[in-house]
Design a protein around this motif. Structure first.
Motif, mmCIF file in Angstrom:
data_model
loop_
_atom_site.group_PDB
_atom_site.id
_atom_site.type_symbol
_atom_site.label_atom_id
_atom_site.label_comp_id
_atom_site.label_asym_id
_atom_site.label_seq_id
_atom_site.Cartn_x
_atom_site.Cartn_y
_atom_site.Cartn_z
ATOM 1 N N GLN A 22 24.366 30.503 34.132
ATOM 2 C CA GLN A 22 24.736 30.275 32.738
ATOM 3 C C GLN A 22 23.828 31.012 31.758
ATOM 4 O O GLN A 22 24.271 31.464 30.703
ATOM 5 N N PHE A 23 22.567 31.146 32.103
ATOM 6 C CA PHE A 23 21.624 31.830 31.217
ATOM 7 C C PHE A 23 21.508 33.324 31.527
ATOM 8 O O PHE A 23 20.670 34.019 30.964
ATOM 9 N N GLY A 24 22.340 33.803 32.436
ATOM 10 C CA GLY A 24 22.425 35.238 32.684
ATOM 11 C C GLY A 24 21.313 35.844 33.514
ATOM 12 O O GLY A 24 21.108 37.066 33.481
ATOM 13 N N TYR A 25 20.606 35.014 34.283
ATOM 14 C CA TYR A 25 19.495 35.533 35.083
ATOM 15 C C TYR A 25 19.961 36.454 36.214
ATOM 16 O O TYR A 25 19.184 37.252 36.725
ATOM 17 N N PHE A 26 21.239 36.335 36.600
ATOM 18 C CA PHE A 26 21.753 37.158 37.699
ATOM 19 C C PHE A 26 22.567 38.360 37.186
ATOM 20 O O PHE A 26 23.162 39.073 37.981
ATOM 21 N N HIS A 27 22.573 38.551 35.885
ATOM 22 C CA HIS A 27 23.418 39.590 35.307
ATOM 23 C C HIS A 27 23.091 40.980 35.855
ATOM 24 O O HIS A 27 23.996 41.737 36.246
ATOM 25 N N THR A 28 21.803 41.321 35.888
ATOM 26 C CA THR A 28 21.389 42.644 36.371
ATOM 27 C C THR A 28 21.774 42.837 37.832
ATOM 28 O O THR A 28 22.326 43.877 38.210
ATOM 29 N N MET A 29 21.494 41.823 38.661
ATOM 30 C CA MET A 29 21.824 41.897 40.083
ATOM 31 C C MET A 29 23.331 42.009 40.281
ATOM 32 O O MET A 29 23.807 42.855 41.053
ATOM 33 N N ASP A 30 24.092 41.177 39.565
ATOM 34 C CA ASP A 30 25.551 41.190 39.704
ATOM 35 C C ASP A 30 26.135 42.544 39.299
ATOM 36 O O ASP A 30 27.037 43.070 39.967
ATOM 37 N N SER A 31 25.634 43.091 38.201
ATOM 38 C CA SER A 31 26.129 44.383 37.717
ATOM 39 C C SER A 31 25.825 45.500 38.707
ATOM 40 O O SER A 31 26.675 46.365 38.977
ATOM 41 N N PHE A 32 24.608 45.493 39.242
ATOM 42 C CA PHE A 32 24.211 46.520 40.219
ATOM 43 C C PHE A 32 25.077 46.447 41.473
ATOM 44 O O PHE A 32 25.588 47.472 41.954
ATOM 45 N N ILE A 33 25.258 45.231 42.017
ATOM 46 C CA ILE A 33 26.061 45.051 43.228
ATOM 47 C C ILE A 33 27.517 45.422 42.965
ATOM 48 O O ILE A 33 28.181 46.045 43.812
ATOM 49 N N TYR A 34 28.017 45.065 41.788
ATOM 50 C CA TYR A 34 29.404 45.389 41.436
ATOM 51 C C TYR A 34 29.618 46.902 41.424
ATOM 52 O O TYR A 34 30.598 47.407 42.001
ATOM 53 N N GLU A 35 28.727 47.642 40.775
ATOM 54 C CA GLU A 35 28.858 49.103 40.706
ATOM 55 C C GLU A 35 28.695 49.728 42.086
ATOM 56 O O GLU A 35 29.389 50.687 42.426
ATOM 57 N N TRP A 36 27.788 49.176 42.888
ATOM 58 C CA TRP A 36 27.551 49.713 44.239
ATOM 59 C C TRP A 36 28.772 49.516 45.128
ATOM 60 O O TRP A 36 29.206 50.434 45.827
ATOM 61 N N THR A 37 29.342 48.317 45.101
ATOM 62 C CA THR A 37 30.533 48.049 45.926
ATOM 63 C C THR A 37 31.731 48.855 45.437
ATOM 64 O O THR A 37 32.577 49.262 46.235
ATOM 65 N N LYS A 38 31.793 49.084 44.135
ATOM 66 C CA LYS A 38 32.887 49.870 43.580
ATOM 67 C C LYS A 38 32.827 51.314 44.085
ATOM 68 O O LYS A 38 33.857 51.925 44.386
ATOM 69 N N SER A 39 31.600 51.849 44.188
ATOM 70 C CA SER A 39 31.449 53.232 44.651
ATOM 71 C C SER A 39 31.805 53.387 46.121
ATOM 72 O O SER A 39 32.114 54.483 46.584
ATOM 73 N N MET A 40 31.759 52.280 46.880
ATOM 74 C CA MET A 40 32.049 52.318 48.309
ATOM 75 C C MET A 40 33.494 51.934 48.628
ATOM 76 O O MET A 40 33.920 51.982 49.777
ATOM 77 N N SER A 41 34.238 51.564 47.606
ATOM 78 C CA SER A 41 35.585 51.044 47.824
ATOM 79 C C SER A 41 36.581 52.141 48.168
ATOM 80 O O SER A 41 36.593 53.215 47.571
ATOM 81 N N ASN A 42 37.417 51.862 49.170
ATOM 82 C CA ASN A 42 38.547 52.733 49.502
ATOM 83 C C ASN A 42 39.617 51.872 50.175
ATOM 84 O O ASN A 42 39.384 50.695 50.460
ATOM 85 N N SER A 43 40.763 52.422 50.444
ATOM 86 C CA SER A 43 41.880 51.644 50.981
ATOM 87 C C SER A 43 41.563 51.026 52.343
ATOM 88 O O SER A 43 41.968 49.899 52.643
ATOM 89 N N THR A 44 40.792 51.742 53.168
ATOM 90 C CA THR A 44 40.452 51.240 54.514
ATOM 91 C C THR A 44 39.531 50.041 54.437
ATOM 92 O O THR A 44 39.773 49.009 55.075
ATOM 93 N N THR A 45 38.453 50.176 53.640
ATOM 94 C CA THR A 45 37.501 49.062 53.524
ATOM 95 C C THR A 45 38.135 47.870 52.821
ATOM 96 O O THR A 45 37.868 46.717 53.169
ATOM 97 N N ASP A 46 38.985 48.132 51.825
ATOM 98 C CA ASP A 46 39.664 47.037 51.125
ATOM 99 C C ASP A 46 40.550 46.239 52.077
ATOM 100 O O ASP A 46 40.580 44.996 52.029
#
Length: 227
Positions: A22-46
């Motif tokens: 609620q206080f956003g302490y995980f915001h940096t971690m969540d954003s980093f993981i989100y961008e990292w997983t997005k860069s690895m995403s493709n139809s096979t892995t999905d």
């Protein structure tokens, strides 16, 4: 196993995590993981991750739950069937209430509840991950049931490992599919563990009370016969 202590510990961790989210302490971690997983995403892995997360899908979960209930009733395990309904009921209701209470936006945009065509107008928020909570409850119950009622088996460690692996992959898969932030899945797991231990604690208290009541009844009968 001291389920009371485990319940209090996991419940305390759940409260701490909710506050941090609620206080956003995980915001940096969540954003980093989100961008990292997005860069690895493709139809096979999905496709792979969707297979891993099937057990957390509402329709699949409902079917598996029905199979478990039928099996328990067929085996005349009335107490275990009630326990399963109890913990799954708490999990579904609590997850929905927390989503509505915190209304955290999903990383991939707005999602709606869809249970065989019902609830499509209700927004499904991000925290906590329902897949993480409900897969942990269902498969965690199977682990507990197998441990308490299963016969000695050399394959038990392997079965436990596969079930725990399936739980982990269901929560992680939601992150890689951009359905949830990492903290949503972590929160779902901790909340699920809290519900699981609370349910087992209540069950053990009820069992102890039932055994004591039975012993007292037998003792009274013996005294009456002796007199």
């Amino acid at each position: 196993m001291n389920y009371k202590q485990l319940c209090i510990t996991s419940f305390s961790l759940s409260i701490m995590l909710v506050i941090f989210v609620q206080f956003g302490y995980f915001h940096t971690m969540d954003s980093f993981i989100y961008e990292w997983t997005k860069s690895m995403s493709n139809s096979t892995t999905d496709t792979m991750w969707r297979i891993f997360t099937l057990v957390g899908e509402t329709e699949v979960l409902a079917i598996l739950s029905l199979v478990i209930i039928i099996f328990l009733i067929w085996q005349r395990k009335w107490k275990e069937s009630f326990l399963f309904l109890f913990l799954m009921g708490i999990g579904v209701v609590l997850t929905f209430c927390l989503k509505v209470l915190f209304q955290r936006d999903r990383p991939g945009g707005i999602k709606y509840i869809d249970f065989w065509g019902f609830g499509q107008e209700i927004i499904s928020y991000s925290f906590p991950s329902g897949h993480a909570v409900k897969s942990l409850l269902l498969l965690g119950f199977i682990i507990w049931l197998f441990h308490h009622t299963g016969n000695p088996n050399k394959l038990k460690p392997l079965i436990y490992f596969l079930l725990v692996f399936a739980i982990a992959m269901c929560g992680i898969g939601q992150v890689f599919l951009h359905e949830h932030f990492l903290s949503d899945s972590i929160g779902g797991f901790i909340i699920g563990v809290s519900i699981l231990f609370f349910s087992f604690w209540m069950y053990s208290l009820w069992e102890d009370r039932r055994v004591r009541s039975s012993l007292k009844s037998n003792h009274r009968e013996k005294k009456e016969i002796a007199n």
